[in-house]
Design a protein around this motif. Structure first.
Motif, PDB file in Angstrom:
ATOM      1  N   ALA A   1       0.831  -1.205   0.000  1.00  0.00           N
ATOM      2  CA  ALA A   1       0.000   0.000   0.000  1.00  0.00           C
ATOM      3  C   ALA A   1       0.863   1.252   0.000  1.00  0.00           C
ATOM      4  CB  ALA A   1      -0.925  -0.002   1.214  1.00  0.00           C
ATOM      5  N   VAL A   2       1.914   1.265   0.814  1.00  0.00           N
ATOM      6  CA  VAL A   2       2.816   2.428   0.865  1.00  0.00           C
ATOM      7  C   VAL A   2       3.449   2.650  -0.495  1.00  0.00           C
ATOM      8  CG1 VAL A   2       4.978   3.293   1.839  1.00  0.00           C
ATOM      9  CG2 VAL A   2       3.284   2.230   3.330  1.00  0.00           C
ATOM     10  N   ALA A   3       3.917   1.573  -1.132  1.00  0.00           N
ATOM     11  CA  ALA A   3       4.557   1.701  -2.447  1.00  0.00           C
ATOM     12  C   ALA A   3       3.561   2.204  -3.491  1.00  0.00           C
ATOM     13  CB  ALA A   3       5.133   0.352  -2.867  1.00  0.00           C
ATOM     14  N   GLN A   4       2.329   1.704  -3.443  1.00  0.00           N
ATOM     15  CA  GLN A   4       1.329   2.128  -4.427  1.00  0.00           C
ATOM     16  C   GLN A   4       0.938   3.595  -4.238  1.00  0.00           C
ATOM     17  OE1 GLN A   4      -1.638  -0.900  -3.673  1.00  0.00           O
ATOM     18  NE2 GLN A   4      -0.997  -2.106  -5.464  1.00  0.00           N
ATOM     19  N   ILE A   5       0.848   4.033  -2.998  1.00  0.00           N
ATOM     20  CA  ILE A   5       0.538   5.444  -2.746  1.00  0.00           C
ATOM     21  C   ILE A   5       1.695   6.316  -3.226  1.00  0.00           C
ATOM     22  CG2 ILE A   5       0.164   7.184  -0.957  1.00  0.00           C
ATOM     23  CD1 ILE A   5      -1.275   4.997   0.666  1.00  0.00           C
ATOM     24  N   ALA A   6       2.929   5.871  -2.948  1.00  0.00           N
ATOM     25  CA  ALA A   6       4.099   6.632  -3.403  1.00  0.00           C
ATOM     26  C   ALA A   6       4.109   6.750  -4.922  1.00  0.00           C
ATOM     27  CB  ALA A   6       5.381   5.965  -2.910  1.00  0.00           C
TER      28      ALA A   6
ATOM     29  N   SER B   1       1.196   9.042  -6.150  1.00  0.00           N
ATOM     30  CA  SER B   1       1.356  10.451  -5.813  1.00  0.00           C
ATOM     31  C   SER B   1       2.562  11.075  -6.487  1.00  0.00           C
ATOM     32  CB  SER B   1       1.487  10.609  -4.293  1.00  0.00           C
ATOM     33  OG  SER B   1       2.633   9.923  -3.818  1.00  0.00           O
ATOM     34  N   ALA B   2       3.230  10.317  -7.359  1.00  0.00           N
ATOM     35  CA  ALA B   2       4.411  10.850  -8.040  1.00  0.00           C
ATOM     36  C   ALA B   2       4.358  10.692  -9.551  1.00  0.00           C
ATOM     37  CB  ALA B   2       5.675  10.170  -7.504  1.00  0.00           C
ATOM     38  N   ASP B   3       3.425   9.912 -10.054  1.00  0.00           N
ATOM     39  CA  ASP B   3       3.430   9.624 -11.501  1.00  0.00           C
ATOM     40  C   ASP B   3       2.398  10.435 -12.275  1.00  0.00           C
ATOM     41  OD1 ASP B   3       1.016   8.524 -10.830  1.00  0.00           O
ATOM     42  OD2 ASP B   3       1.525   6.464 -11.367  1.00  0.00           O
ATOM     43  N   GLY B   4       1.840  11.457 -11.652  1.00  0.00           N
ATOM     44  CA  GLY B   4       0.872  12.299 -12.343  1.00  0.00           C
ATOM     45  C   GLY B   4      -0.562  11.856 -12.165  1.00  0.00           C
ATOM     46  N   THR B   5      -0.772  10.730 -11.461  1.00  0.00           N
ATOM     47  CA  THR B   5      -2.135  10.230 -11.279  1.00  0.00           C
ATOM     48  C   THR B   5      -3.025  11.268 -10.593  1.00  0.00           C
ATOM     49  OG1 THR B   5      -1.365   7.941 -11.145  1.00  0.00           O
ATOM     50  CG2 THR B   5      -3.516   8.423 -10.179  1.00  0.00           C
TER      51      THR B   5
ATOM     52  N   LEU C   1       4.542  23.881  -6.127  1.00  0.00           N
ATOM     53  CA  LEU C   1       5.473  22.851  -5.656  1.00  0.00           C
ATOM     54  C   LEU C   1       4.766  21.507  -5.510  1.00  0.00           C
ATOM     55  CD1 LEU C   1       8.235  22.028  -4.672  1.00  0.00           C
ATOM     56  CD2 LEU C   1       7.652  22.912  -2.395  1.00  0.00           C
ATOM     57  N   MET C   2       3.517  21.503  -5.023  1.00  0.00           N
ATOM     58  CA  MET C   2       2.768  20.253  -4.914  1.00  0.00           C
ATOM     59  C   MET C   2       2.563  19.617  -6.285  1.00  0.00           C
ATOM     60  SD  MET C   2      -0.155  21.307  -2.130  1.00  0.00           S
ATOM     61  CE  MET C   2       0.266  22.392  -0.764  1.00  0.00           C
ATOM     62  N   VAL C   3       2.248  20.417  -7.261  1.00  0.00           N
ATOM     63  CA  VAL C   3       2.045  19.903  -8.613  1.00  0.00           C
ATOM     64  C   VAL C   3       3.328  19.281  -9.147  1.00  0.00           C
ATOM     65  CG1 VAL C   3       1.619  20.609 -11.012  1.00  0.00           C
ATOM     66  CG2 VAL C   3       0.121  21.423  -9.182  1.00  0.00           C
ATOM     67  N   VAL C   4       4.452  19.936  -8.881  1.00  0.00           N
ATOM     68  CA  VAL C   4       5.741  19.376  -9.316  1.00  0.00           C
ATOM     69  C   VAL C   4       5.987  18.028  -8.641  1.00  0.00           C
ATOM     70  CG1 VAL C   4       8.249  19.702  -9.218  1.00  0.00           C
ATOM     71  CG2 VAL C   4       6.762  21.610  -9.856  1.00  0.00           C
ATOM     72  N   VAL C   5       5.682  17.944  -7.330  1.00  0.00           N
ATOM     73  CA  VAL C   5       5.871  16.686  -6.595  1.00  0.00           C
ATOM     74  C   VAL C   5       5.019  15.576  -7.193  1.00  0.00           C
ATOM     75  CG1 VAL C   5       5.409  15.535  -4.390  1.00  0.00           C
ATOM     76  CG2 VAL C   5       6.549  17.758  -4.420  1.00  0.00           C
ATOM     77  N   PHE C   6       3.793  15.884  -7.585  1.00  0.00           N
ATOM     78  CA  PHE C   6       2.870  14.870  -8.080  1.00  0.00           C
ATOM     79  C   PHE C   6       3.243  14.336  -9.461  1.00  0.00           C
ATOM     80  CE2 PHE C   6      -0.576  16.933  -5.297  1.00  0.00           C
ATOM     81  CZ  PHE C   6      -0.099  16.249  -4.198  1.00  0.00           C
ATOM     82  N   ALA C   7       4.134  15.002 -10.151  1.00  0.00           N
ATOM     83  CA  ALA C   7       4.619  14.476 -11.437  1.00  0.00           C
ATOM     84  C   ALA C   7       6.120  14.252 -11.357  1.00  0.00           C
ATOM     85  CB  ALA C   7       4.280  15.430 -12.574  1.00  0.00           C
ATOM     86  N   HIS C   8       6.548  13.846 -10.138  1.00  0.00           N
ATOM     87  CA  HIS C   8       7.972  13.726  -9.832  1.00  0.00           C
ATOM     88  C   HIS C   8       8.692  12.767 -10.782  1.00  0.00           C
ATOM     89  CE1 HIS C   8      11.496  13.923  -7.261  1.00  0.00           C
ATOM     90  NE2 HIS C   8      11.540  12.610  -7.215  1.00  0.00           N
TER      91      HIS C   8
END
Length: 601
Positions: free
Chosen positions: A331-336, A339-343, A486-493
């Motif tokens: 679950a932790v890996a899927q959330i990570a 929350s980083a691949d633009g989803t 900055l949040m938007v940048v993080v979400f498409a990390h």
């Protein structure tokens, strides 16, 4: 000498004080290892091994350790057997006076009675035999007490204990009878012509044979015309069960006196045999050594069986823990990842972000003219403070939903894996809550964690822009606007989105990064994004770890030590090593002479 032959060798008669101390120490450590070896999981055979462990600890405390420390104590003959076999009458008849009261009603609930010579009273204090039983000098119905009767009619060096029925309908009577028999140097098993083939006594006799305990059998209340037939059959049964060398006495059915005694001639053979044992120190010592060595040997062997059960417990806990960890790690890996691949840059978040940056022609230009100057990007942004706030709210909602969905999925996976085992099913049943769902307060905690993370991001931007607050660019976007960027940048990390969403989400992230770079510069933006990403991962891990602990704390509460099996085996090996060393001393004259020299004054 083979291991089997060594196993049958009784405790050597000549033991140095150091050897005895070593053995007592080893047995105490084995008792400690048994006490610490918890078997709480309901695995196949666990209940039997729990009972065995309790029985073994009791025997070590009640008999083996105190007996080894007092080898000169009187021989203790425990009279045991089935209901109605005539045990109390036999004891009274052997002593020659009424010292114990036969039970008229069944089940008879009273304390066990130990009869000894007055000179031997010192051997039967609280620290000698069954220390948890209170010593009393009166008849009582308290099964937690041991009635001591000093009788001059007893031969010094011999004590007789009248035990409760081994097949009593009262559980406490049965348990106490088993404890007393396990604490006997000699078991005087009393049966009758009507009961000698009953199963329960033979279960006890089988255990006695397995540990080479000294046993004598009394066939009581036997019709004169049936003595030969029944005694012959009983002798064959004893031989087939490893007790062919056990003495067999018969007591014919006869009148009982007003004092509750059998005719003296009926028990003379048994009385003389017991008296001969008491009078002959070597014979008495041989009986004690035979029973004591058999008990130690059997306890060491059975400790390995308990160790095997403890290994199964630790393996089961490890598997259950791995299943729970796998569910929540996933679950932790899927959330990570999500929350980083633009989803997250879709739906409400994307709509509010586009309102803030005024996408339209700007995004189209970004898609075709990657080399746009930062100033052109900055000048194109139309957002207002309230629009930045809307992005913040959308991000909060999106993150909360993402975390909650994966927490629920992890709980379902963990519960499903535990339900695949009997032990897991019982743990889930006794958990006190539905572990297949996220905790009732999880949504509230997730909301707080997300808001805390957003506040941290805001503080990072405020701190990074401390010396830029007066600049036009900083003022144009404000702390809130730069924070959502900055949040938007993080979400498409990782820029891992694909297909049609890649252009939209990726473009949104690029635009956010351009805005931040216009204010802070390239290196600062990369550092800010990495810090925000790590803080989000920590917050999510903490949330999911709190859910994981609902499972792992159940396992921790079992207090199953992974080291317990090896401690048990090491303790048993040490006891066996000392037994074999003592056997070599007994068989090797040179060793015997050395041992004798060691103890000489």
């Amino acid at each position: 000498m083979s291991e089997h032959e060594a196993d049958q060798t009784p405790f050597p008669g000549r033991r140095t004080p150091d050897a005895t101390t070593e053995m007592v120490t080893a047995l105490v450590r084995m008792r400690g290892a048994l006490q610490e070896a918890r078997l709480p999981l309901e695995l196949p055979g666990a209940a039997e091994q729990r009972d065995a462990r309790t029985e073994m600890v009791d025997q070590l405390e009640d008999y083996v350790i105190p007996r080894l420390m007092t080898l000169d104590a009187p021989l203790l003959a425990v009279v045991g057997g089935s209901t109605g076999a005539g045990k109390s009458t036999l004891v009274n008849s052997l002593v020659g006076t009424r010292v114990t009261t036969p039970g008229v009603l069944r089940p008879t609930t009273r304390s066990p009675v130990l009869v000894h010579h007055p000179d031997d009273a010192k051997w039967f204090g609280q620290d000698r035999l069954l220390p948890e039983l209170e010593r009393v000098a009166r008849q009582t119905n308290d099964p937690e007490a041991l009635q001591l009767v000093a009788s001059p009619a007893m031969t010094p060096g011999l004590a007789i204990l009248d035990a409760p029925d081994i097949d009593s309908v009262e559980e406490r009577n049965r348990v106490l009878a088993a404890q007393l028999l396990a604490a006997a140097d000699l078991w005087l098993f009393v049966t009758s012509a009507a009961r000698y083939a009953d199963q329960v006594p033979w279960d006890f006799l089988r255990k006695a044979a397995e540990r080479s305990a000294a046993v004598a059998i009394v066939l009581d209340r036997t019709p004169a015309d049936a003595v030969e037939t029944i005694s012959t059959h009983l002798a064959r049964m004893l031989a087939s069960r490893g007790l062919k060398d056990s003495p067999l006495f018969t007591v014919e059915e006869g009148e009982v006196s007003e004092m509750g005694l059998l005719p003296s001639t009926s028990v003379i053979e048994i009385r003389q045999w017991l008296q001969a044992l008491a009078d002959d120190q070597d014979a008495r010592g041989a009986v004690v050594q035979q029973t004591l060595d058999g008990a130690v040997r059997t306890l060491a062997r059975r400790t390995h069986t308990v160790a095997d059960a403890a290994t199964e417990q630790t393996d089961a806990v490890r598997r259950l823990r791995e299943d729970a960890n796998e569910a929540y790690d996933r679950a932790v890996a899927q959330i990570a990842e999500a929350s980083a691949d633009g989803t997250l840059l879709r739906g409400e978040v994307l709509a509010r972000w586009q309102e803030f940056v005024g996408t339209g022609e700007l995004l189209k230009s970004l898609e075709t003219k990657v080399g746009w100057l930062r100033d052109r990007v900055v000048n194109a942004v139309k957002g207002k403070p309230q629009q930045a706030e809307r992005v913040t709210v959308a991000v909060e909602s999106g993150l909360e939903t993402l975390v909650l969905e994966h927490a629920e999925a992890a709980a379902e996976r963990a519960e499903a894996s535990w339900r695949g085992t009997a032990a897991g099913q019982i743990l889930l049943r006794d958990a006190g809550e539905d572990l297949g769902r996220a905790s009732r307060d999880f949504r509230r905690r997730a909301e707080r964690a997300v808001r805390d993370w957003q506040s941290d991001v805001l503080e990072m931007v405020r701190s990074e822009g401390a010396d830029k607050r007066s600049t036009a660019r900083f003022l144009a976007f404000g702390v809130n606007g730069l924070s959502v960027a900055l949040m938007v940048v993080v979400f498409a990390h990782t820029a891992g989105v694909t297909g049609a969403e890649a252009g939209i989400a990726g473009g949104s992230a690029v635009l956010g990064q351009k805005l931040l770079e216009a204010v802070f510069g390239d290196q600062a933006v990369r550092s800010l994004a990495e810090r925000a990403r790590r803080q989000l991962e920590v917050a999510v891990s903490d949330l999911l770890d709190s859910e994981r602990r609902r499972y792992t704390e159940l396992l921790d509460s079992l207090e199953i030590s992974p080291e317990a099996p090896e401690r048990l085996r090491a303790a048993a090996r040490k006891v066996d090593d000392l037994r074999y060393a003592a056997t070599r001393v007994q068989q090797d004259p040179a060793h015997q002479e050395s041992a004798s020299d060691d103890t000489a004054p």
